[in-house]
Design a protein around this motif. Structure first.
Motif, PDB file in Angstrom:
ATOM      1  N   GLY A  68      78.144  64.140  32.400  1.00 19.42           N
ATOM      2  CA  GLY A  68      77.612  62.862  31.977  1.00 19.42           C
ATOM      3  C   GLY A  68      78.088  62.478  30.592  1.00 19.42           C
ATOM      4  O   GLY A  68      78.625  63.295  29.837  1.00 19.42           O
ATOM      5  N   THR A  69      77.890  61.225  30.233  1.00 19.67           N
ATOM      6  CA  THR A  69      78.237  60.776  28.896  1.00 19.67           C
ATOM      7  C   THR A  69      77.294  61.414  27.883  1.00 19.67           C
ATOM      8  O   THR A  69      76.210  61.898  28.233  1.00 19.67           O
ATOM      9  CB  THR A  69      78.140  59.256  28.786  1.00 19.67           C
ATOM     10  OG1 THR A  69      76.757  58.857  28.896  1.00 19.67           O
ATOM     11  CG2 THR A  69      78.955  58.569  29.884  1.00 19.67           C
ATOM     12  N   LEU A  70      77.675  61.372  26.622  1.00 17.96           N
ATOM     13  CA  LEU A  70      76.807  61.926  25.595  1.00 17.96           C
ATOM     14  C   LEU A  70      75.489  61.165  25.523  1.00 17.96           C
ATOM     15  O   LEU A  70      74.437  61.754  25.280  1.00 17.96           O
ATOM     16  CB  LEU A  70      77.514  61.914  24.233  1.00 17.96           C
ATOM     17  CG  LEU A  70      78.774  62.770  24.125  1.00 17.96           C
ATOM     18  CD1 LEU A  70      79.325  62.721  22.698  1.00 17.96           C
ATOM     19  CD2 LEU A  70      78.516  64.213  24.545  1.00 17.96           C
ATOM     20  N   GLY A  71      75.550  59.860  25.741  1.00 16.24           N
ATOM     21  CA  GLY A  71      74.319  59.081  25.760  1.00 16.24           C
ATOM     22  C   GLY A  71      73.397  59.491  26.892  1.00 16.24           C
ATOM     23  O   GLY A  71      72.173  59.594  26.714  1.00 16.24           O
ATOM     24  N   GLU A  72      73.967  59.742  28.063  1.00 19.68           N
ATOM     25  CA  GLU A  72      73.154  60.191  29.196  1.00 19.68           C
ATOM     26  C   GLU A  72      72.561  61.564  28.926  1.00 19.68           C
ATOM     27  O   GLU A  72      71.389  61.827  29.250  1.00 19.68           O
ATOM     28  CB  GLU A  72      74.016  60.216  30.462  1.00 19.68           C
ATOM     29  CG  GLU A  72      74.422  58.832  30.950  1.00 19.68           C
ATOM     30  CD  GLU A  72      75.501  58.879  32.024  1.00 19.68           C
ATOM     31  OE1 GLU A  72      75.685  57.856  32.701  1.00 19.68           O
ATOM     32  OE2 GLU A  72      76.174  59.929  32.163  1.00 19.68           O
ATOM     33  N   ILE A  73      73.346  62.443  28.325  1.00 15.89           N
ATOM     34  CA  ILE A  73      72.847  63.783  28.007  1.00 15.89           C
ATOM     35  C   ILE A  73      71.714  63.703  26.995  1.00 15.89           C
ATOM     36  O   ILE A  73      70.695  64.405  27.114  1.00 15.89           O
ATOM     37  CB  ILE A  73      74.003  64.654  27.491  1.00 15.89           C
ATOM     38  CG1 ILE A  73      74.982  64.966  28.629  1.00 15.89           C
ATOM     39  CG2 ILE A  73      73.492  65.950  26.862  1.00 15.89           C
ATOM     40  CD1 ILE A  73      76.268  65.611  28.191  1.00 15.89           C
ATOM     41  N   LEU A  74      71.865  62.845  25.988  1.00 14.26           N
ATOM     42  CA  LEU A  74      70.808  62.691  24.991  1.00 14.26           C
ATOM     43  C   LEU A  74      69.537  62.144  25.624  1.00 14.26           C
ATOM     44  O   LEU A  74      68.429  62.637  25.356  1.00 14.26           O
ATOM     45  CB  LEU A  74      71.278  61.786  23.860  1.00 14.26           C
ATOM     46  CG  LEU A  74      70.240  61.479  22.774  1.00 14.26           C
ATOM     47  CD1 LEU A  74      69.691  62.755  22.156  1.00 14.26           C
ATOM     48  CD2 LEU A  74      70.837  60.561  21.709  1.00 14.26           C
ATOM     49  N   ALA A  75      69.656  61.124  26.465  1.00 16.06           N
ATOM     50  CA  ALA A  75      68.471  60.553  27.120  1.00 16.06           C
ATOM     51  C   ALA A  75      67.766  61.608  27.962  1.00 16.06           C
ATOM     52  O   ALA A  75      66.531  61.734  27.921  1.00 16.06           O
ATOM     53  CB  ALA A  75      68.876  59.358  27.977  1.00 16.06           C
ATOM     54  N   ASP A  76      68.534  62.376  28.722  1.00 13.93           N
ATOM     55  CA  ASP A  76      67.932  63.425  29.553  1.00 13.93           C
ATOM     56  C   ASP A  76      67.277  64.492  28.675  1.00 13.93           C
ATOM     57  O   ASP A  76      66.210  65.017  29.012  1.00 13.93           O
ATOM     58  CB  ASP A  76      69.009  64.073  30.437  1.00 13.93           C
ATOM     59  CG  ASP A  76      69.462  63.172  31.569  1.00 13.93           C
ATOM     60  OD1 ASP A  76      68.762  62.174  31.858  1.00 13.93           O
ATOM     61  OD2 ASP A  76      70.520  63.454  32.157  1.00 13.93           O
ATOM     62  N   GLY A  77      67.916  64.821  27.553  1.00 18.39           N
ATOM     63  CA  GLY A  77      67.351  65.826  26.662  1.00 18.39           C
ATOM     64  C   GLY A  77      66.036  65.376  26.060  1.00 18.39           C
ATOM     65  O   GLY A  77      65.075  66.154  25.966  1.00 18.39           O
ATOM     66  N   ILE A  78      65.970  64.135  25.611  1.00 15.21           N
ATOM     67  CA  ILE A  78      64.726  63.599  25.052  1.00 15.21           C
ATOM     68  C   ILE A  78      63.618  63.650  26.105  1.00 15.21           C
ATOM     69  O   ILE A  78      62.478  64.052  25.812  1.00 15.21           O
ATOM     70  CB  ILE A  78      64.937  62.159  24.549  1.00 15.21           C
ATOM     71  CG1 ILE A  78      65.873  62.157  23.331  1.00 15.21           C
ATOM     72  CG2 ILE A  78      63.602  61.502  24.205  1.00 15.21           C
ATOM     73  CD1 ILE A  78      66.311  60.767  22.901  1.00 15.21           C
ATOM     74  N   LYS A  79      63.944  63.252  27.326  1.00 11.74           N
ATOM     75  CA  LYS A  79      62.954  63.278  28.404  1.00 11.74           C
ATOM     76  C   LYS A  79      62.496  64.696  28.702  1.00 11.74           C
ATOM     77  O   LYS A  79      61.299  64.955  28.892  1.00 11.74           O
ATOM     78  CB  LYS A  79      63.557  62.638  29.659  1.00 11.74           C
ATOM     79  CG  LYS A  79      62.601  62.553  30.841  1.00 11.74           C
ATOM     80  CD  LYS A  79      63.252  61.853  32.017  1.00 11.74           C
ATOM     81  CE  LYS A  79      62.296  61.769  33.203  1.00 11.74           C
ATOM     82  NZ  LYS A  79      62.944  61.080  34.359  1.00 11.74           N
ATOM     83  N   SER A 132      65.041  55.923  26.004  1.00 12.36           N
ATOM     84  CA  SER A 132      65.857  54.728  25.787  1.00 12.36           C
ATOM     85  C   SER A 132      66.415  54.663  24.372  1.00 12.36           C
ATOM     86  O   SER A 132      67.314  53.857  24.091  1.00 12.36           O
ATOM     87  CB  SER A 132      65.042  53.469  26.090  1.00 12.36           C
ATOM     88  OG  SER A 132      64.017  53.275  25.136  1.00 12.36           O
ATOM     89  N   ALA A 133      65.913  55.500  23.461  1.00 18.34           N
ATOM     90  CA  ALA A 133      66.494  55.550  22.115  1.00 18.34           C
ATOM     91  C   ALA A 133      67.975  55.914  22.177  1.00 18.34           C
ATOM     92  O   ALA A 133      68.755  55.503  21.310  1.00 18.34           O
ATOM     93  CB  ALA A 133      65.739  56.553  21.252  1.00 18.34           C
ATOM     94  N   ALA A 134      68.376  56.669  23.196  1.00 17.78           N
ATOM     95  CA  ALA A 134      69.784  57.058  23.328  1.00 17.78           C
ATOM     96  C   ALA A 134      70.688  55.840  23.489  1.00 17.78           C
ATOM     97  O   ALA A 134      71.863  55.882  23.102  1.00 17.78           O
ATOM     98  CB  ALA A 134      69.956  58.008  24.506  1.00 17.78           C
ATOM     99  N   ASP A 135      70.149  54.761  24.058  1.00 16.63           N
ATOM    100  CA  ASP A 135      70.943  53.547  24.229  1.00 16.63           C
ATOM    101  C   ASP A 135      71.289  52.896  22.899  1.00 16.63           C
ATOM    102  O   ASP A 135      72.186  52.048  22.841  1.00 16.63           O
ATOM    103  CB  ASP A 135      70.189  52.542  25.094  1.00 16.63           C
ATOM    104  CG  ASP A 135      69.924  53.043  26.506  1.00 16.63           C
ATOM    105  OD1 ASP A 135      70.716  53.875  26.994  1.00 16.63           O
ATOM    106  OD2 ASP A 135      68.925  52.610  27.112  1.00 16.63           O
ATOM    107  N   GLN A 136      70.545  53.245  21.851  1.00 16.81           N
ATOM    108  CA  GLN A 136      70.764  52.654  20.535  1.00 16.81           C
ATOM    109  C   GLN A 136      71.762  53.442  19.691  1.00 16.81           C
ATOM    110  O   GLN A 136      72.081  53.038  18.576  1.00 16.81           O
ATOM    111  CB  GLN A 136      69.432  52.563  19.793  1.00 16.81           C
ATOM    112  CG  GLN A 136      68.403  51.686  20.471  1.00 16.81           C
ATOM    113  CD  GLN A 136      68.793  50.222  20.442  1.00 16.81           C
ATOM    114  OE1 GLN A 136      69.418  49.768  19.488  1.00 16.81           O
ATOM    115  NE2 GLN A 136      68.431  49.488  21.481  1.00 16.81           N
ATOM    116  N   ALA A 137      72.230  54.573  20.190  1.00 17.27           N
ATOM    117  CA  ALA A 137      73.165  55.399  19.425  1.00 17.27           C
ATOM    118  C   ALA A 137      74.535  54.737  19.347  1.00 17.27           C
ATOM    119  O   ALA A 137      74.945  53.992  20.250  1.00 17.27           O
ATOM    120  CB  ALA A 137      73.288  56.774  20.062  1.00 17.27           C
TER     121      ALA A 137
END
Length: 278
Positions: free
Chosen positions: A67-78, A188-193
């Motif tokens: 996955g993209t880094l943004g997707e990985i970050l979103a999944d990690g936060i969740k 959704s904070a990952a979308d702001q990166a």
């Protein structure tokens, strides 16, 4: 990849709320948002637990997920939110949070992601000045509210009270439109990166810095970004942190450099030989 790093808590005996880890193909740094004494956060685990748990989750996923880094970050936060949702109040405005920097080599590309005010510095071939990536929205919001805090002597009871009030005020702008964004409980904070990619062959070196290390340049103005890269190359991340500490000790009351914290957790990583070792 050849990586050297140093990390140091603000004070001896205090938990370091920064996190740094690397694999053959990835680097991740988080800077946990500290909570002043007497200010509640709604979580009994604390900020260091959050930054270290999310950081460990991210560095593992970065080597295993396509996955993209943004997707990985979103999944990690969740994922991390799920680890303490049953025991902590995740609706609390002060739920633990952290900045994030992620680097990953995928094929011939170097992918990067930056969320909040930790700093990524890329030494790009053919460019006289480094490429500096940092999200300054928190600083822009904070400039509205820090006048009183910055006018008071650092370490004084008045400054401590003003700092606590500043933190409480900033929480009202965290992870909101027209505010600033950090990793906390909302994926959704990952979308702001900020994110992007660059051919790995174009990058001579990269520096990954928490704001406790980058303050030598962006707060104290004692070096340029090029001079910081040269220092890392010649003397290593430990010397960078030593110079930050010297500056902090020379201005304990914040008269030359007004700031919320006289000392801050500081982490610096320097990455070279990207094409050879990744």
């Amino acid at each position: 990849m050849r990586l050297t790093f140093a990390t140091e808590p603000a004070y001896l005996g205090r938990l370091n709320e920064d996190f740094i880890a690397a694999t053959q193909d990835a680097v991740v740094l988080l800077d946990g948002a500290g909570t002043p004494p007497g200010v509640e956060c709604g979580c009994h685990h604390g900020v260091a637990w959050y930054s270290h748990t999310l950081g460990s989750t991210l560095v593992t996923s970065m080597t295993q997920s396509a996955g993209t880094l943004g997707e990985i970050l979103a999944d990690g936060i969740k994922t991390v939110a799920g680890l303490h949702a049953s025991s902590c109040d995740l609706t609390h405005a002060g739920s633990p949070s952290a900045t994030v920097v992620m680097l990953r080599r995928t094929g011939e590309m170097l992918e990067w992601l930056v969320l909040a005010d930790s700093v990524l510095v890329l030494d790009v071939a053919g460019s006289p000045e480094p490429v500096v990536i940092c999200d300054d929205r928190e600083a822009q919001v904070g400039a509205r509210y820090r006048t009183l805090m910055d006018s008071l002597p650092g370490g004084s009871p008045e400054h401590q009270r003003a700092h606590a009030q500043y933190v409480e005020t900033m929480r009202r702008h965290r992870n909101r439109e027209d505010g600033f964004w950090v990793a906390s409980v909302d994926p959704s904070a990952a979308d702001q990166a900020q994110s992007g990619a660059i051919p790995v062959g174009e990058v001579r070196a990269a520096a990954v810095l928490s704001d406790g290390a980058s303050r030598l340049v962006d707060r104290f103005e004692l070096a340029t970004w090029r001079q910081l890269l040269d220092l890392l190359d010649s003397s290593g991340p430990g010397e960078l942190i030593d110079r930050v500490r010297q500056a902090e000790r020379s201005d304990l009351e914040g008269r030359r450099w007004p700031r919320g914290k006289a000392f801050d957790d500081a982490t610096a990583a320097y990455v070279t030989a990207l094409g050879d070792g990744w």
